[in-house]
Write a protein that holds these residues in place. Structure first.
Motif, PDB file in Angstrom:
ATOM      1  N   TYR A  37       0.856  -1.175   0.000  1.00 25.02           N
ATOM      2  CA  TYR A  37       0.000   0.000   0.000  1.00 25.02           C
ATOM      3  C   TYR A  37       0.896   1.231   0.000  1.00 25.02           C
ATOM      4  O   TYR A  37       2.087   1.145   0.308  1.00 25.02           O
ATOM      5  N   ARG A  38       0.315   2.365  -0.350  1.00 17.99           N
ATOM      6  CA  ARG A  38       1.069   3.611  -0.278  1.00 17.99           C
ATOM      7  C   ARG A  38       0.166   4.738   0.211  1.00 17.99           C
ATOM      8  O   ARG A  38      -1.055   4.692   0.033  1.00 17.99           O
ATOM      9  N   GLN A  39       0.819   5.725   0.800  1.00 14.14           N
ATOM     10  CA  GLN A  39       0.092   6.892   1.286  1.00 14.14           C
ATOM     11  C   GLN A  39       0.898   8.135   0.980  1.00 14.14           C
ATOM     12  O   GLN A  39       2.019   8.289   1.474  1.00 14.14           O
ATOM     13  N   ALA A  40       0.321   8.985   0.161  1.00 13.27           N
ATOM     14  CA  ALA A  40       0.940  10.265  -0.169  1.00 13.27           C
ATOM     15  C   ALA A  40       0.442  11.323   0.811  1.00 13.27           C
ATOM     16  O   ALA A  40      -0.631  11.162   1.410  1.00 13.27           O
ATOM     17  N   PRO A  41       1.183  12.411   0.989  1.00 14.56           N
ATOM     18  CA  PRO A  41       0.755  13.462   1.926  1.00 14.56           C
ATOM     19  C   PRO A  41      -0.636  13.970   1.595  1.00 14.56           C
ATOM     20  O   PRO A  41      -0.941  14.291   0.448  1.00 14.56           O
ATOM     21  N   GLY A  42      -1.498  13.997   2.605  1.00 16.72           N
ATOM     22  CA  GLY A  42      -2.843  14.514   2.428  1.00 16.72           C
ATOM     23  C   GLY A  42      -3.802  13.570   1.755  1.00 16.72           C
ATOM     24  O   GLY A  42      -4.949  13.935   1.475  1.00 16.72           O
ATOM     25  N   ASN A  76      10.739 -15.894   3.005  1.00 17.01           N
ATOM     26  CA  ASN A  76       9.712 -15.140   3.742  1.00 17.01           C
ATOM     27  C   ASN A  76       9.740 -13.671   3.357  1.00 17.01           C
ATOM     28  O   ASN A  76       9.787 -12.768   4.216  1.00 17.01           O
ATOM     29  N   ALA A  77       9.716 -13.425   2.064  1.00 13.65           N
ATOM     30  CA  ALA A  77       9.842 -12.055   1.580  1.00 13.65           C
ATOM     31  C   ALA A  77       8.880 -11.790   0.433  1.00 13.65           C
ATOM     32  O   ALA A  77       8.516 -12.705  -0.323  1.00 13.65           O
ATOM     33  N   VAL A  78       8.489 -10.542   0.334  1.00 11.30           N
ATOM     34  CA  VAL A  78       7.666 -10.062  -0.765  1.00 11.30           C
ATOM     35  C   VAL A  78       8.359  -8.848  -1.365  1.00 11.30           C
ATOM     36  O   VAL A  78       8.963  -8.051  -0.632  1.00 11.30           O
ATOM     37  N   TYR A  79       8.250  -8.720  -2.671  1.00  9.45           N
ATOM     38  CA  TYR A  79       8.958  -7.657  -3.360  1.00  9.45           C
ATOM     39  C   TYR A  79       7.995  -6.842  -4.222  1.00  9.45           C
ATOM     40  O   TYR A  79       6.959  -7.341  -4.653  1.00  9.45           O
ATOM     41  N   LEU A  80       8.388  -5.607  -4.474  1.00 10.13           N
ATOM     42  CA  LEU A  80       7.650  -4.768  -5.413  1.00 10.13           C
ATOM     43  C   LEU A  80       8.669  -4.123  -6.339  1.00 10.13           C
ATOM     44  O   LEU A  80       9.433  -3.254  -5.917  1.00 10.13           O
ATOM     45  N   GLN A  81       8.691  -4.592  -7.576  1.00 13.18           N
ATOM     46  CA  GLN A  81       9.551  -3.997  -8.591  1.00 13.18           C
ATOM     47  C   GLN A  81       8.788  -2.844  -9.234  1.00 13.18           C
ATOM     48  O   GLN A  81       7.700  -3.059  -9.788  1.00 13.18           O
ATOM     49  N   MET A  82       9.356  -1.656  -9.153  1.00 13.76           N
ATOM     50  CA  MET A  82       8.692  -0.461  -9.681  1.00 13.76           C
ATOM     51  C   MET A  82       9.534   0.118 -10.812  1.00 13.76           C
ATOM     52  O   MET A  82      10.680   0.525 -10.588  1.00 13.76           O
ATOM     53  N   ASN A  83       8.973   0.134 -11.996  1.00  9.72           N
ATOM     54  CA  ASN A  83       9.647   0.679 -13.169  1.00  9.72           C
ATOM     55  C   ASN A  83       8.884   1.891 -13.689  1.00  9.72           C
ATOM     56  O   ASN A  83       7.717   2.097 -13.355  1.00  9.72           O
ATOM     57  N   SER A  84       9.534   2.664 -14.529  1.00  2.00           N
ATOM     58  CA  SER A  84       8.911   3.846 -15.144  1.00  2.00           C
ATOM     59  C   SER A  84       8.231   4.717 -14.103  1.00  2.00           C
ATOM     60  O   SER A  84       7.074   5.117 -14.256  1.00  2.00           O
ATOM     61  N   LEU A  85       8.950   5.004 -13.046  1.00  3.32           N
ATOM     62  CA  LEU A  85       8.360   5.752 -11.939  1.00  3.32           C
ATOM     63  C   LEU A  85       8.007   7.169 -12.340  1.00  3.32           C
ATOM     64  O   LEU A  85       8.694   7.798 -13.161  1.00  3.32           O
ATOM     65  N   LYS A  86       6.929   7.654 -11.736  1.00  2.00           N
ATOM     66  CA  LYS A  86       6.417   8.990 -12.002  1.00  2.00           C
ATOM     67  C   LYS A  86       6.374   9.789 -10.700  1.00  2.00           C
ATOM     68  O   LYS A  86       6.299   9.198  -9.613  1.00  2.00           O
ATOM     69  N   PRO A  87       6.378  11.109 -10.781  1.00  2.00           N
ATOM     70  CA  PRO A  87       6.280  11.906  -9.551  1.00  2.00           C
ATOM     71  C   PRO A  87       5.063  11.557  -8.709  1.00  2.00           C
ATOM     72  O   PRO A  87       5.131  11.605  -7.469  1.00  2.00           O
ATOM     73  N   GLU A  88       3.967  11.182  -9.345  1.00  2.00           N
ATOM     74  CA  GLU A  88       2.758  10.828  -8.591  1.00  2.00           C
ATOM     75  C   GLU A  88       2.882   9.504  -7.840  1.00  2.00           C
ATOM     76  O   GLU A  88       1.990   9.134  -7.083  1.00  2.00           O
ATOM     77  N   ASP A  89       3.971   8.767  -8.053  1.00  2.00           N
ATOM     78  CA  ASP A  89       4.228   7.557  -7.273  1.00  2.00           C
ATOM     79  C   ASP A  89       4.872   7.885  -5.930  1.00  2.00           C
ATOM     80  O   ASP A  89       5.045   6.998  -5.091  1.00  2.00           O
ATOM     81  N   THR A  90       5.228   9.144  -5.727  1.00  3.69           N
ATOM     82  CA  THR A  90       5.842   9.548  -4.473  1.00  3.69           C
ATOM     83  C   THR A  90       4.901   9.313  -3.307  1.00  3.69           C
ATOM     84  O   THR A  90       3.760   9.769  -3.312  1.00  3.69           O
ATOM     85  N   ALA A  91       5.376   8.575  -2.314  1.00  2.00           N
ATOM     86  CA  ALA A  91       4.548   8.216  -1.164  1.00  2.00           C
ATOM     87  C   ALA A  91       5.379   7.387  -0.191  1.00  2.00           C
ATOM     88  O   ALA A  91       6.499   6.982  -0.516  1.00  2.00           O
ATOM     89  N   VAL A  92       4.794   7.134   0.962  1.00  2.00           N
ATOM     90  CA  VAL A  92       5.341   6.128   1.863  1.00  2.00           C
ATOM     91  C   VAL A  92       4.683   4.804   1.493  1.00  2.00           C
ATOM     92  O   VAL A  92       3.449   4.718   1.411  1.00  2.00           O
TER      93      VAL A  92
END
Length: 121
Positions: A37-42, A76-92
Motif C-alpha cells: 500500500y502507499r500513502q501520499a501526503p494529504g 519469507n519475503a515479498v517484493y515490489l519492482q517499480m519501473n517507469s516511476l512517475k512523480p505521482e508515485d511519491t509516497a510512503v
C-alpha cells in the motif's frame, strides 16, 4: 506476533526504477495474502499491489504494466519492482500481510513501518 520490515525506498528520477523488499518474521506461506500500500501526503492509504497465497496478483490501475509484485516463500519475503516511476508515485510504501481469523473470512492485517519513495521530476 508478525513483524514486517520494508527496505529499498529512496529518491529516484522520473522514469527510474526501485525494488522494495518486505521481510516477514513468520512464514509468509501461512498468510492469506500480502501486498503493498502507499500513502501520499494529504491522501488516504491505497492498495498498490497484492498477491495471494496461491500467487494470484492484483494491481491498482495506476501502476499496471509498471509495477510487479512477487513473493519468495523460502525467504519469507515479498517484493515490489517499480519501473517507469512517475512523480505521482511519491509516497510512503507499506508492506501488508493478512490472515483469516474466522469462518466468515474476516481478516487481520499486519503492517510494516513504511519506506519513503520519492520520484523527482
Amino acid at each position: 506476533q508478525v513483524q514486517l520490515v520494508e527496505s529499498g525506498g529512496g529518491l529516484v528520477q522520473t522514469g527510474g526504477s526501485l525494488r522494495l523488499s518486505c521481510a516477514a518474521s513468520g512464514r509468509i506461506s501461512s498468510f492469506n495474502g500480502m501486498g503493498w500500500y502507499r500513502q501520499a501526503p494529504g491522501k488516504q492509504r491505497e492498495l498498490v499491489a497484492a498477491i495471494t497465497s496461491g500467487g494470484a496478483t492484483n494491481y491498482a490501475d495506476s501502476v499496471k504494466g509498471r509495477f510487479t509484485i512477487s513473493r519468495d516463500n523460502a525467504k519469507n519475503a515479498v517484493y515490489l519492482q517499480m519501473n517507469s516511476l512517475k512523480p505521482e508515485d511519491t509516497a510512503v510504501y507499506y508492506c501488508n500481510a493478512n490472515t483469516v481469523v474466522n469462518v466468515e473470512g474476516a481478516l487481520r492485517h499486519y503492517w510494516g513501518q513504511g519506506t519513503q519513495v520519492t520520484v523527482s521530476s
